[in-house]
Structures are given as C-alpha cells and as structure tokens.
Design an enzyme around this catalytic site. Structure first.
Site, PDB file in Angstrom:
ATOM      1  N   LYS A 156      45.985   4.339  32.370  1.00 20.59           N
ATOM      2  CA  LYS A 156      45.335   5.360  31.547  1.00 20.59           C
ATOM      3  C   LYS A 156      46.416   6.115  30.787  1.00 20.59           C
ATOM      4  CE  LYS A 156      42.407   9.438  31.717  1.00 20.59           C
ATOM      5  NZ  LYS A 156      41.535  10.273  32.537  1.00 20.59           N
ATOM      6  N   LYS A 159      42.777   2.013  29.403  1.00 21.29           N
ATOM      7  CA  LYS A 159      42.132   3.079  28.632  1.00 21.29           C
ATOM      8  C   LYS A 159      43.155   3.842  27.830  1.00 21.29           C
ATOM      9  CE  LYS A 159      39.755   7.382  29.337  1.00 21.29           C
ATOM     10  NZ  LYS A 159      39.539   8.459  30.245  1.00 21.29           N
TER      11      LYS A 159
HETATM   12  C1  PBG Z   1      38.917  12.660  33.134  1.00 20.93           C
HETATM   13  C2  PBG Z   1      38.576  11.681  32.058  1.00 20.93           C
HETATM   14  C3  PBG Z   1      38.866  11.727  30.688  1.00 20.93           C
HETATM   15  C4  PBG Z   1      38.218  10.627  30.121  1.00 20.93           C
HETATM   16  C5  PBG Z   1      37.606   9.934  31.158  1.00 20.93           C
HETATM   17  N1  PBG Z   1      37.855  10.589  32.352  1.00 20.93           N
HETATM   18  C6  PBG Z   1      39.583  12.740  29.880  1.00 20.93           C
HETATM   19  C7  PBG Z   1      41.002  12.973  30.055  1.00 20.93           C
HETATM   20  O1  PBG Z   1      41.690  12.321  30.850  1.00 20.93           O
HETATM   21  O2  PBG Z   1      41.491  13.888  29.401  1.00 20.93           O
HETATM   22  C8  PBG Z   1      38.191  10.296  28.657  1.00 20.93           C
HETATM   23  C9  PBG Z   1      37.006   9.523  28.209  1.00 20.93           C
HETATM   24  C10 PBG Z   1      36.795   9.473  26.731  1.00 20.93           C
HETATM   25  O3  PBG Z   1      37.568  10.008  25.926  1.00 20.93           O
HETATM   26  O4  PBG Z   1      35.782   8.882  26.350  1.00 20.93           O
HETATM   27  N2  PBG Z   1      40.213  12.683  33.552  1.00 20.93           N
END
Ligand code: PBG
Length: 327
Positions: A195, A248
């Site tokens: 991520k 992601k």
């Molecule tokens: C929570 C999380 C996030 C997303 C999914 N889980 C936001 C972040 O990490 O700031 C992003 C999902 C999206 O942008 O569609 N940690």
C-alpha cells in the site's frame, strides 16, 4: 523484402474475430465494491468528490447488498464511520459499531455475498492516523493489539474476510494469531500488502472522514518510488499468513501487479482507489471522455496486468454494462 506475410489486422476485421482472440475478459465476479457505513437511520449521503458513492446507515445496507449480489458482484468491502473518535480509536472494535452492525445485518439476510471488512484505525482515531500516536509518531507494536481486537470484533459479527490496511509491521501475524486463538482459523486475511503513500486517496478521506490531522502517512505507507520493496512486503505478508494480497493504488502500479502475480501463487487483488474513480467521473461530467468506455478499459487493463480481483467503486456500473453486453 516483400510486403509482410503477417498482417495483424486480419484478426481485427470484425467483432466475431476480435472476440475469438480476445485475451482478457471481465466478469462481475472479478469485482469487490467498497461501502461506507455510518450511524443513524435512513442516511444516504452522496460523497461530493465521488459521485455515485454514498455514506449509508446500517438500515440501508441490506437493500444495497441485495442489489450488488443480484448483479453478480461476489463481495463488498466495508468501511465504518463511527459516531465518536478518540486517541486510541476505541470505537473500531465496538460491538455495536456501524461495521459490526452492518456485517450482522448482511449475514442475517443470507445473501450470496462475501463480506470483507477493512481493518484500520484511521476512521476511528481523533488524529486520523492508522495507529496509536506517541510523541508525534505512529507506534507500531502497541497498535497491533488494537488491530487484532478490531479484526476479531468484525469476525465475531460474521465477517468472512478481514483486510488490514494500516501498514503496521507484523499486523498480519498478530491478526492471524488472534483469529486462530478464538476459533476463527477458517477466516481469511486479505492484506493490503503493498500500500503506497498516495495522493490518489484524497476523495476517500472525505468519504471516510479519515484525513490525518497532522503530518502524513509516509512513515508507514510505502514510497511510490519503490518497486522491489513491494515484493518484500508481499513475501512477508504471505509468510505471516495472508491468504490474498493487495496492491494499492492500481493504475500507477501495474508493474507491481504483474510482478506479484508472476512471483507468488496467492490471489492478487488490485484496489482501483477513490482518486482514480474521481478523475474518471470528473472528466466524464465535463463531457471530456466516454465514461463507460474508459471504465471498461481501466478495469480490463487492471485484470490484464495480473489482478485476479479488483476492488472498485465502478463495480455496480461495470457489472450492469457487462450484463447489457451479454443481451
Ligand atoms: C485506511 C484506508 C484508506 C484507503 C483504504 N483504506 C485511506 C488511507 O490509507 O489514507 C483508501 C481507499 C481509496 O482511496 O479508495 N487506511
């Protein structure tokens, strides 16, 4: 040199030929739709930067999920908006929290739908970070216990899969241990393995009300410049017990979707994130591109890159379009 023997255009002459040699096909079974669940009753609030997506209260969830299941989409990914936030994100594991209640409601409706829950603290903490903050820093190890407790509360409510998105080191192992120790060794973990710290999450932070109140997430989410490190993160998560791994965002990370797919044998999930969705919606609204065409091209591209499953806010539209095509 005579004119080339090979003429690739021969196989592009008409749709029947094109369909016969098509390498990648999408089906609604490839999609997972994220849902934002809030407290209250009768709430259906559109998210301004994500047209077509809403924050919905628990009473609306089953109707929404019935529609999703009927479209052939196999799973939803739930995010929660709690009524109150605190330093420790204590509502994350509340028995009557929006996510826990939504899971119970969906499961008691006996729909043919897999319920995945996002496990993270940023929606629940007053500072908006994904872990406990001490001295201005997000501390790793004391956060693990809270994440494990949150995951356990989702699973007790009936979740089929938990999806940790916090990026703390060792959280897959901590969650696996908590689930196994409580009789849930049959429940899967889908880890947000690679991520990245991405600008593409902008609209999500409005949707989930989870923007960090100070600083950013660079000390725990990955540097977009690093590719090999993603392979290390994925390897570690599989070692710790992840059943599915996620990359992601999706679009700027196709190289990693492909590499992870080639090197590992677990299902690969790509998250087509909020900012990727918002860009398409904004351009389409301006008449600058053809939404349907572009969405199908993006989703096909993600699958071609190597994703087995795609988490996408376009899931309902795309499933409908695929259904129209078959008629
Ligand atoms: C929570 C999380 C996030 C997303 C999914 N889980 C936001 C972040 O990490 O700031 C992003 C999902 C999206 O942008 O569609 N940690």
């Amino acid at each position: 040199m005579p004119f080339p023997i090979h003429r690739p255009r021969r196989l592009r002459r008409n749709e029947s030929l094109r369909r016969m040699v098509r390498e990648t096909s999408l089906t609604p079974a490839d999609f997972i739709l994220p849902l934002f669940v809030c407290a209250g009753y009768g709430v259906r609030r559109e998210i301004a930067s994500m047209p077509g997506c809403h924050q919905i209260s628990v009473d609306q969830v089953v109707g929404e999920c019935r529609e999703i299941a009927e479209l052939g989409v196999p799973a939803v990914l739930l995010f929660g908006l709690p009524e109150r936030k605190d330093e420790q994100g204590s509502q994350a594991s509340a028995e009557r929290g929006p996510v826990q209640e939504a899971v119970r409601a969906i499961k008691s409706a006996a729909l043919d739908l897999i319920v995945i829950t996002d496990v993270c603290l940023c929606e629940y903490t007053s500072h908006g970070h994904c872990g406990i903050v001490e001295g201005g820093d997000v501390v790793n190890d004391s956060t693990l216990d809270l994440l494990a407790r949150e995951a356990l509360s989702h699973v007790r409510a009936g979740a089929d899969i938990v999806a940790p998105s916090d990026m703390m080191d060792g959280r897959v192992q901590a969650i696996r241990g908590a689930l196994d120790g409580n009789g849930f060794d049959h429940i899967s973990i889908m880890s947000y393995a690679a991520k990245y710290c991405s600008g593409f999450y902008g609209p999500f932070r409005e949707a989930a009300d989870s923007a960090p109140q100070f600083g950013d997430r660079r000390s725990y989410q990955m540097d977009p410049a690093n590719g090999r490190e993603a392979l290390k993160e994925v390897a570690m998560d599989i070692e710790e017990g992840a059943d599915l791994v996620m990359i992601k965002p999706a679009l700027a990370y196709f190289d990693l979707i492909r590499q992870v797919r080639d090197r590992f044998v677990v299902p690969v999930v790509a998250y087509n994130v909020s900012g990727e969705y918002a860009m398409v919606k904004a351009a389409a609204r301006n008449g600058w591109l053809d939404e349907r065409r572009v969405v199908m091209e993006i989703l096909t591209g993600i699958k071609r890159a190597g994703a087995d499953l795609i988490i996408t806010y376009h899931a309902k539209d795309a499933a409908r379009w695929l259904g129209d095509d078959r008629k």
